[in-house]
Design a protein around this motif. Structure first.
Motif, PDB file in Angstrom:
ATOM      1  N   ARG A   1       9.138  -8.673  -6.191  1.00 14.34           N
ATOM      2  CA  ARG A   1       9.198  -7.840  -7.400  1.00 14.34           C
ATOM      3  C   ARG A   1       9.000  -6.352  -7.109  1.00 14.34           C
ATOM      4  O   ARG A   1       8.807  -5.554  -8.025  1.00 14.34           O
ATOM      5  N   LEU A   2       9.027  -5.978  -5.838  1.00 15.26           N
ATOM      6  CA  LEU A   2       8.898  -4.575  -5.474  1.00 15.26           C
ATOM      7  C   LEU A   2       9.905  -3.710  -6.224  1.00 15.26           C
ATOM      8  O   LEU A   2       9.608  -2.592  -6.649  1.00 15.26           O
ATOM      9  N   GLY A   3      11.122  -4.227  -6.414  1.00 19.61           N
ATOM     10  CA  GLY A   3      12.159  -3.476  -7.122  1.00 19.61           C
ATOM     11  C   GLY A   3      11.762  -3.096  -8.527  1.00 19.61           C
ATOM     12  O   GLY A   3      12.176  -2.033  -9.028  1.00 19.61           O
ATOM     13  N   GLN A   4      10.963  -3.931  -9.199  1.00 19.49           N
ATOM     14  CA  GLN A   4      10.503  -3.587 -10.539  1.00 19.49           C
ATOM     15  C   GLN A   4       9.632  -2.339 -10.512  1.00 19.49           C
ATOM     16  O   GLN A   4       9.763  -1.461 -11.374  1.00 19.49           O
ATOM     17  N   ALA A   5       8.735  -2.268  -9.542  1.00 22.22           N
ATOM     18  CA  ALA A   5       7.864  -1.096  -9.438  1.00 22.22           C
ATOM     19  C   ALA A   5       8.678   0.159  -9.154  1.00 22.22           C
ATOM     20  O   ALA A   5       8.394   1.236  -9.696  1.00 22.22           O
ATOM     21  N   LEU A   6       9.698   0.038  -8.314  1.00 25.91           N
ATOM     22  CA  LEU A   6      10.548   1.185  -8.015  1.00 25.91           C
ATOM     23  C   LEU A   6      11.343   1.613  -9.250  1.00 25.91           C
ATOM     24  O   LEU A   6      11.477   2.807  -9.539  1.00 25.91           O
TER      25      LEU A   6
ATOM     26  N   ALA B   1       0.833  -1.211   0.000  1.00 21.69           N
ATOM     27  CA  ALA B   1       0.000   0.000   0.000  1.00 21.69           C
ATOM     28  C   ALA B   1       0.864   1.256   0.000  1.00 21.69           C
ATOM     29  O   ALA B   1       0.610   2.207  -0.744  1.00 21.69           O
ATOM     30  N   MET B   2       1.900   1.252   0.826  1.00 21.01           N
ATOM     31  CA  MET B   2       2.781   2.413   0.945  1.00 21.01           C
ATOM     32  C   MET B   2       3.481   2.707  -0.380  1.00 21.01           C
ATOM     33  O   MET B   2       3.681   3.859  -0.767  1.00 21.01           O
ATOM     34  N   ALA B   3       3.853   1.637  -1.101  1.00 18.31           N
ATOM     35  CA  ALA B   3       4.566   1.797  -2.366  1.00 18.31           C
ATOM     36  C   ALA B   3       3.631   1.971  -3.558  1.00 18.31           C
ATOM     37  O   ALA B   3       4.093   2.109  -4.689  1.00 18.31           O
ATOM     38  N   GLY B   4       2.322   1.924  -3.312  1.00 15.95           N
ATOM     39  CA  GLY B   4       1.376   2.114  -4.402  1.00 15.95           C
ATOM     40  C   GLY B   4       1.312   0.949  -5.365  1.00 15.95           C
ATOM     41  O   GLY B   4       1.011   1.117  -6.550  1.00 15.95           O
ATOM     42  N   LEU B   5       1.554  -0.263  -4.877  1.00 18.04           N
ATOM     43  CA  LEU B   5       1.579  -1.420  -5.771  1.00 18.04           C
ATOM     44  C   LEU B   5       0.189  -1.851  -6.235  1.00 18.04           C
ATOM     45  O   LEU B   5       0.068  -2.700  -7.114  1.00 18.04           O
ATOM     46  N   GLU B   6      -0.849  -1.274  -5.625  1.00 11.29           N
ATOM     47  CA  GLU B   6      -2.192  -1.600  -6.108  1.00 11.29           C
ATOM     48  C   GLU B   6      -2.430  -1.014  -7.501  1.00 11.29           C
ATOM     49  O   GLU B   6      -3.305  -1.457  -8.230  1.00 11.29           O
ATOM     50  N   ASP B   7      -1.662   0.013  -7.836  1.00 13.56           N
ATOM     51  CA  ASP B   7      -1.855   0.709  -9.116  1.00 13.56           C
ATOM     52  C   ASP B   7      -0.517   0.815  -9.836  1.00 13.56           C
ATOM     53  O   ASP B   7       0.025   1.905 -10.029  1.00 13.56           O
ATOM     54  N   VAL B   8       0.031  -0.347 -10.217  1.00 13.19           N
ATOM     55  CA  VAL B   8       1.352  -0.354 -10.853  1.00 13.19           C
ATOM     56  C   VAL B   8       1.247   0.178 -12.280  1.00 13.19           C
ATOM     57  O   VAL B   8       0.194   0.093 -12.917  1.00 13.19           O
ATOM     58  N   PRO B   9       2.320   0.753 -12.813  1.00 11.99           N
ATOM     59  CA  PRO B   9       2.291   1.296 -14.176  1.00 11.99           C
ATOM     60  C   PRO B   9       1.973   0.229 -15.217  1.00 11.99           C
ATOM     61  O   PRO B   9       2.196  -0.961 -15.008  1.00 11.99           O
ATOM     62  N   GLU B  10       1.457   0.690 -16.336  1.00  6.84           N
ATOM     63  CA  GLU B  10       1.059  -0.208 -17.418  1.00  6.84           C
ATOM     64  C   GLU B  10       2.219  -1.065 -17.911  1.00  6.84           C
ATOM     65  O   GLU B  10       2.025  -2.194 -18.353  1.00  6.84           O
ATOM     66  N   ALA B  11       3.439  -0.546 -17.811  1.00  9.54           N
ATOM     67  CA  ALA B  11       4.610  -1.305 -18.282  1.00  9.54           C
ATOM     68  C   ALA B  11       4.789  -2.612 -17.519  1.00  9.54           C
ATOM     69  O   ALA B  11       5.399  -3.551 -18.025  1.00  9.54           O
TER      70      ALA B  11
ATOM     71  N   LEU C   1      -5.655 -13.219  -5.724  1.00  5.33           N
ATOM     72  CA  LEU C   1      -5.498 -12.131  -6.684  1.00  5.33           C
ATOM     73  C   LEU C   1      -6.765 -11.299  -6.747  1.00  5.33           C
ATOM     74  O   LEU C   1      -6.716 -10.064  -6.774  1.00  5.33           O
ATOM     75  N   HIS C   2      -7.890 -11.966  -6.728  1.00  5.15           N
ATOM     76  CA  HIS C   2      -9.180 -11.258  -6.732  1.00  5.15           C
ATOM     77  C   HIS C   2      -9.330 -10.419  -5.468  1.00  5.15           C
ATOM     78  O   HIS C   2      -9.770  -9.255  -5.526  1.00  5.15           O
ATOM     79  N   LEU C   3      -8.934 -10.966  -4.313  1.00  5.52           N
ATOM     80  CA  LEU C   3      -9.094 -10.268  -3.040  1.00  5.52           C
ATOM     81  C   LEU C   3      -8.123  -9.106  -2.917  1.00  5.52           C
ATOM     82  O   LEU C   3      -8.493  -8.011  -2.454  1.00  5.52           O
ATOM     83  N   LEU C   4      -6.870  -9.309  -3.309  1.00  9.62           N
ATOM     84  CA  LEU C   4      -5.853  -8.285  -3.113  1.00  9.62           C
ATOM     85  C   LEU C   4      -5.928  -7.169  -4.150  1.00  9.62           C
ATOM     86  O   LEU C   4      -5.485  -6.054  -3.893  1.00  9.62           O
ATOM     87  N   ALA C   5      -6.446  -7.497  -5.318  1.00  9.70           N
ATOM     88  CA  ALA C   5      -6.529  -6.476  -6.371  1.00  9.70           C
ATOM     89  C   ALA C   5      -7.799  -5.635  -6.260  1.00  9.70           C
ATOM     90  O   ALA C   5      -7.944  -4.645  -6.973  1.00  9.70           O
ATOM     91  N   ALA C   6      -8.691  -6.042  -5.377  1.00 11.30           N
ATOM     92  CA  ALA C   6      -9.976  -5.317  -5.233  1.00 11.30           C
ATOM     93  C   ALA C   6      -9.761  -3.965  -4.584  1.00 11.30           C
ATOM     94  O   ALA C   6      -8.830  -3.769  -3.821  1.00 11.30           O
TER      95      ALA C   6
ATOM     96  N   GLU D   1       2.711  -4.999 -16.791  1.00 14.44           N
ATOM     97  CA  GLU D   1       1.542  -5.854 -16.994  1.00 14.44           C
ATOM     98  C   GLU D   1       1.797  -7.229 -16.374  1.00 14.44           C
ATOM     99  O   GLU D   1       2.851  -7.832 -16.564  1.00 14.44           O
ATOM    100  N   GLY D   2       0.829  -7.719 -15.603  1.00 15.26           N
ATOM    101  CA  GLY D   2       0.972  -9.019 -14.968  1.00 15.26           C
ATOM    102  C   GLY D   2       1.752  -8.999 -13.669  1.00 15.26           C
ATOM    103  O   GLY D   2       2.020 -10.053 -13.089  1.00 15.26           O
ATOM    104  N   PHE D   3       2.091  -7.794 -13.183  1.00 13.39           N
ATOM    105  CA  PHE D   3       2.900  -7.667 -11.964  1.00 13.39           C
ATOM    106  C   PHE D   3       2.247  -8.373 -10.774  1.00 13.39           C
ATOM    107  O   PHE D   3       2.873  -9.171 -10.088  1.00 13.39           O
ATOM    108  N   TRP D   4       0.966  -8.067 -10.526  1.00 14.95           N
ATOM    109  CA  TRP D   4       0.294  -8.640  -9.359  1.00 14.95           C
ATOM    110  C   TRP D   4       0.106 -10.146  -9.509  1.00 14.95           C
ATOM    111  O   TRP D   4       0.241 -10.899  -8.545  1.00 14.95           O
ATOM    112  N   GLU D   5      -0.219 -10.596 -10.713  1.00  8.52           N
ATOM    113  CA  GLU D   5      -0.412 -12.034 -10.914  1.00  8.52           C
ATOM    114  C   GLU D   5       0.875 -12.788 -10.593  1.00  8.52           C
ATOM    115  O   GLU D   5       0.857 -13.804  -9.885  1.00  8.52           O
TER     116      GLU D   5
END
Length: 296
Positions: free
Chosen positions: A167-172, A120-130, A291-296, A132-136
């Motif tokens: 994979r937090l490093g990818q988002a950063l 939540a702190m890193a904003g991983l709920e809304d990762v950039p379009e680049a 994935l359904h629960l965490l991405a909601a 794709e498939g990050f959360w999965e």
């Protein structure tokens, strides 16, 4: 190159991102600037989600208990809802019976709450379009790491939570290098090619950047240390092996044409390919629900 910014009163933390590995070129000046931006971002992120930052700190405080952590968690409704949904999932066997944050903390464990707070702190709920498939990929890795934990004598919540942040490093990297990192991602054929490209450009792969982020946020030393071992050759702690196997199984599920890396080699002979592949059905089923629960 160390990105960690420990509190001034804390003792110096060990360097995780030191010099570029032997045989690699010197890190380009542009990459140094990117890593500097990541370092600044690690300092700034807690201000954007102050409650999540308090949850991260409190989860590591030996004086905390489920009641006090639940009270802090309750100050962030979105994060509370996410933890409650996870606690009521079939994975924990208490569907529809968890309504209080303190009970939810008891059910999912401190380490999982802490990892969700970091996300939540890193904003991983809304990762950039680049990405794709990050959360999965992240959730598959987490579930698979948790499932492998029992075979390696590791607590499943610890393996799950570390796999979730691998994979937090990818988002950063994509946030701090928004032009070149997406291009690097697009040009990599598989995870191994991506890691090699990251090392050439930044001196370290994204998993080690993830490790440094956890160190910067004062996670217990064994967690960033384990994450730093995931893609390093040779011996790794049992916790690091759980994440290695979680990453490998997630890649087998999502990229079936990629040549598999032998589980026996990744685990030092502790888990073989048959045992890892036997986890596929449950990992896919549980990950789909989570994935359904965490991405909601």
């Amino acid at each position: 190159m160390n990105l960690s910014r420990p509190h001034p009163a804390a003792p110096p933390r060990p360097l995780l991102l030191a010099a570029a590995p032997p045989g690699t070129s010197v890190v380009p000046d542009g990459a140094v600037r990117v890593l500097g931006r990541i370092s600044a971002a690690l300092d700034d992120l807690p201000a954007h989600r102050p409650v999540a930052a308090r949850v991260v700190a409190q989860a590591d405080d030996h004086r905390s208990d489920a009641r006090s952590l639940g009270q802090t968690l309750g100050c962030d409704p979105a994060l509370t809802a996410k933890v409650l949904r996870l606690a009521n999932s079939a994975y924990f066997g208490l569907s529809g019976r968890v309504s209080a944050p303190a009970f939810a903390v008891t059910v999912v464990g401190f380490s999982t709450v802490r990892s969700l707070a970091v996300a939540a702190m890193a904003g991983l709920e809304d990762v950039p379009e680049a990405l794709e498939g990050f959360w999965e990929r992240s959730v598959l890795t987490a579930v698979a790491a948790g499932e492998a934990a029992g075979r390696l004598g590791v607590k499943a919540p610890d393996a799950f939570s570390l796999g979730l942040l691998a994979r937090l490093g990818q988002a950063l990297l994509v946030r701090c290098d928004p032009v070149d990192y997406p291009a690097l991602l697009a040009g990599a054929g598989d995870r191994e090619a991506l890691l090699a490209a990251e090392v050439r450009r930044y001196g370290s792969g994204h998993t080690r950047v993830s490790a440094e982020a956890l160190a910067a946020w004062s996670f217990p030393d064994d967690l960033p240390a384990a994450l730093a071992q995931v893609d390093a050759p040779g011996w790794a702690s049992p916790l690091a092996v759980c994440v290695r196997l979680g990453v490998e199984l997630s890649e087998r599920l999502l990229d079936p044409v990629r040549p598999p890396r032998p589980a026996g080699h990744l685990s030092g002979g502790r888990v073989d390919d048959g045992e890892l592949d036997a986890l596929r059905p449950r990992v896919q089923r549980v990950a789909a629900e989570m994935l359904h629960l965490l991405a909601a």
